[in-house]
Design an enzyme around this catalytic site. Structure first.
Site, PDB file in Angstrom:
ATOM      1  N   TYR A 153      42.856  24.828  47.302  1.00 17.91           N
ATOM      2  CA  TYR A 153      41.926  25.512  46.387  1.00 17.91           C
ATOM      3  C   TYR A 153      40.871  24.523  45.891  1.00 17.91           C
ATOM      4  CZ  TYR A 153      40.151  27.840  42.196  1.00 17.91           C
ATOM      5  OH  TYR A 153      39.321  28.389  41.241  1.00 17.91           O
ATOM      6  N   LYS A 157      36.788  24.571  46.368  1.00 17.02           N
ATOM      7  CA  LYS A 157      35.841  24.583  45.252  1.00 17.02           C
ATOM      8  C   LYS A 157      34.958  23.322  45.264  1.00 17.02           C
ATOM      9  CE  LYS A 157      36.654  28.545  43.430  1.00 17.02           C
ATOM     10  NZ  LYS A 157      35.590  29.559  43.281  1.00 17.02           N
TER      11      LYS A 157
HETATM   12  N1  LIG Z   1      40.530  31.974  36.172  1.00 21.12           N
HETATM   13  C1  LIG Z   1      40.354  30.662  36.200  1.00 21.12           C
HETATM   14  O1  LIG Z   1      41.089  29.895  35.539  1.00 21.12           O
HETATM   15  C2  LIG Z   1      39.247  30.068  37.017  1.00 21.12           C
HETATM   16  C3  LIG Z   1      38.928  28.714  36.820  1.00 21.12           C
HETATM   17  C4  LIG Z   1      37.913  28.144  37.578  1.00 21.12           C
HETATM   18  C5  LIG Z   1      37.240  28.900  38.516  1.00 21.12           C
HETATM   19  N2  LIG Z   1      37.578  30.220  38.689  1.00 21.12           N
HETATM   20  C6  LIG Z   1      36.840  30.967  39.693  1.00 21.12           C
HETATM   21  O2  LIG Z   1      36.192  32.058  39.074  1.00 21.12           O
HETATM   22  C7  LIG Z   1      36.032  33.105  40.026  1.00 21.12           C
HETATM   23  C8  LIG Z   1      36.550  34.410  39.441  1.00 21.12           C
HETATM   24  O3  LIG Z   1      37.916  34.241  39.173  1.00 21.12           O
HETATM   25  P1  LIG Z   1      38.721  35.181  38.165  1.00 21.12           P
HETATM   26  O4  LIG Z   1      39.595  34.256  37.407  1.00 21.12           O
HETATM   27  O5  LIG Z   1      37.826  36.109  37.469  1.00 21.12           O
HETATM   28  O6  LIG Z   1      39.666  35.922  39.213  1.00 21.12           O
HETATM   29  P2  LIG Z   1      39.986  37.466  39.470  1.00 21.12           P
HETATM   30  O7  LIG Z   1      41.105  37.459  40.448  1.00 21.12           O
HETATM   31  O8  LIG Z   1      40.174  38.173  38.176  1.00 21.12           O
HETATM   32  O9  LIG Z   1      38.657  37.981  40.162  1.00 21.12           O
HETATM   33  C9  LIG Z   1      38.304  37.594  41.460  1.00 21.12           C
HETATM   34  C10 LIG Z   1      37.601  38.769  42.138  1.00 21.12           C
HETATM   35  O10 LIG Z   1      37.196  38.350  43.461  1.00 21.12           O
HETATM   36  C11 LIG Z   1      37.431  39.443  44.317  1.00 21.12           C
HETATM   37  N3  LIG Z   1      37.585  39.015  45.692  1.00 21.12           N
HETATM   38  C12 LIG Z   1      38.575  38.233  46.208  1.00 21.12           C
HETATM   39  N4  LIG Z   1      38.422  38.108  47.527  1.00 21.12           N
HETATM   40  C13 LIG Z   1      37.321  38.831  47.866  1.00 21.12           C
HETATM   41  C14 LIG Z   1      36.660  39.095  49.089  1.00 21.12           C
HETATM   42  N5  LIG Z   1      37.112  38.603  50.245  1.00 21.12           N
HETATM   43  N6  LIG Z   1      35.564  39.880  49.065  1.00 21.12           N
HETATM   44  C15 LIG Z   1      35.108  40.410  47.900  1.00 21.12           C
HETATM   45  N7  LIG Z   1      35.695  40.195  46.717  1.00 21.12           N
HETATM   46  C16 LIG Z   1      36.795  39.416  46.697  1.00 21.12           C
HETATM   47  C17 LIG Z   1      38.718  40.074  43.791  1.00 21.12           C
HETATM   48  O11 LIG Z   1      38.892  41.400  44.281  1.00 21.12           O
HETATM   49  C18 LIG Z   1      38.517  39.979  42.296  1.00 21.12           C
HETATM   50  O12 LIG Z   1      37.894  41.145  41.780  1.00 21.12           O
HETATM   51  C19 LIG Z   1      36.770  32.656  41.284  1.00 21.12           C
HETATM   52  O13 LIG Z   1      35.829  32.114  42.192  1.00 21.12           O
HETATM   53  C20 LIG Z   1      37.702  31.588  40.768  1.00 21.12           C
HETATM   54  O14 LIG Z   1      38.075  30.667  41.760  1.00 21.12           O
HETATM   55  C21 LIG Z   1      38.549  30.819  37.956  1.00 21.12           C
END
Ligand SMILES: NC(=O)c1ccc[n+]([C@@H]2O[C@H](COP(=O)([O-])OP(=O)(O)OC[C@H]3O[C@@H](n4cnc5c(N)ncnc54)[C@H](O)[C@@H]3O)[C@@H](O)[C@H]2O)c1
Length: 249
Positions: A153, A157
């Site tokens: 992961y 990123k």
């Molecule tokens: N939650 C955290 O702690 C955190 C920290 C740092 C970065 N992020 C990043 O933030 C972003 C959003 O994460 P989140 O926490 O809201 O997660 P989440 O799981 O709530 O949302 C992610 C969304 O991406 C969509 N998705 C996944 N694969 C897909 C695909 N192939 N095509 C289209 N849509 C797709 C999912 O359906 C979901 O709606 C991500 O890129 C994640 O890596 C999250």
């Protein structure tokens, strides 16, 4: 006057977590949002949560499917009459010790997190206007901080961050800003997923990710994305925008 009045935004990952909060935040500020995600059900829930004054159009699509991305971006530009801001939020996570890391894990993480982001950038650049266009890509604290069990992961990123920094340099001549945003821990379904902490992992190893402020609410990251995509951030490009509650310090 709303900051996003008349601004046309293409947003991925809008069915959940940070993406949903971003759709709500940007439409509250007046944006016309074209929202893409794998989950049709989640998109419908996001659309229901949007109260305006901006608008939302939804389209289910897989960000790793090149023809689907090409069609979605073309339809976004036609539906909105152009694209001013691209926000890539769609992403997946996988926590696993190196011993059980598979090629499938690596391919999935890089396909969704990096390839999906890159495809949306390439296609949207056919529409983003010189001088005012903006791209916001979601990287992570993990891109620049070693986090155990998150090798793949974090690498995906790190790739999003490196891609965004180079794209910012490449697009400087067009004055199109590219902002990689790096949240720390955010309370969303992604981290609540059972996959996040498989049995047997030593949770003490995760202490590095924790902020004294606790985990962020998705709305806090959405507010930072709204800033990055707006003219308030007119001089912000090509630098990692850390929104991690000081977890780095
Ligand atoms: N939650 C955290 O702690 C955190 C920290 C740092 C970065 N992020 C990043 O933030 C972003 C959003 O994460 P989140 O926490 O809201 O997660 P989440 O799981 O709530 O949302 C992610 C969304 O991406 C969509 N998705 C996944 N694969 C897909 C695909 N192939 N095509 C289209 N849509 C797709 C999912 O359906 C979901 O709606 C991500 O890129 C994640 O890596 C999250």
């Amino acid at each position: 006057m709303n900051r996003y009045d008349g601004v046309r935004v293409l947003l991925t990952g809008a069915a959940s977590g940070i993406g949903r909060a971003t759709a709500i935040r940007l439409t509250t500020e007046g944006a016309a949002v074209y929202a893409v995600d794998l989950s049709e059900k989640g998109l419908a829930e996001t659309a229901e949560a949007v109260t305006g004054p901006g608008t939302i159009t939804t389209r289910p699509a897989d960000v790793t499917d090149e023809p689907a991305v090409i069609a979605a971006v073309a339809d976004a530009a036609e539906t909105l009459g152009g694209i001013d801001v691209l926000v890539n939020v769609a992403g997946v996570h996988k926590t696993t010790p190196i011993e059980t890391l598979t090629v499938d894990d690596l391919n999935r993480l890089f396909s969704v997190n990096l390839v999906g982001t890159a495809l949306f950038c390439r296609e949207s650049l056919k529409h983003l206007p010189d001088r005012t266009g903006v791209i916001v890509n979601t990287a992570s604290l993990s891109a620049t901080q070693g986090n155990p069990y998150m090798t793949a992961y974090s690498a995906s990123k790190g790739a999003v961050l490196a891609f965004s920094l180079s794209l910012a340099a490449e697009l400087a001549a067009r004055r199109i800003r590219v902002v990689p945003i790096s949240p720390g821990a955010v309370d969303t379904p992604l981290v609540r997923n059972a996959d996040m902490f498989p049995p047997g992992l030593d949770l003490n190893y995760f202490s590095k990710i924790r902020s004294y402020y606790g985990a962020a609410d998705p709305e806090m990251i959405a507010a930072a994305i709204a800033f990055a995509g707006s003219s308030d951030a007119a001089y912000y490009t090509g630098a990692d925008f850390r929104v991690d509650g000081g977890a780095h310090t």
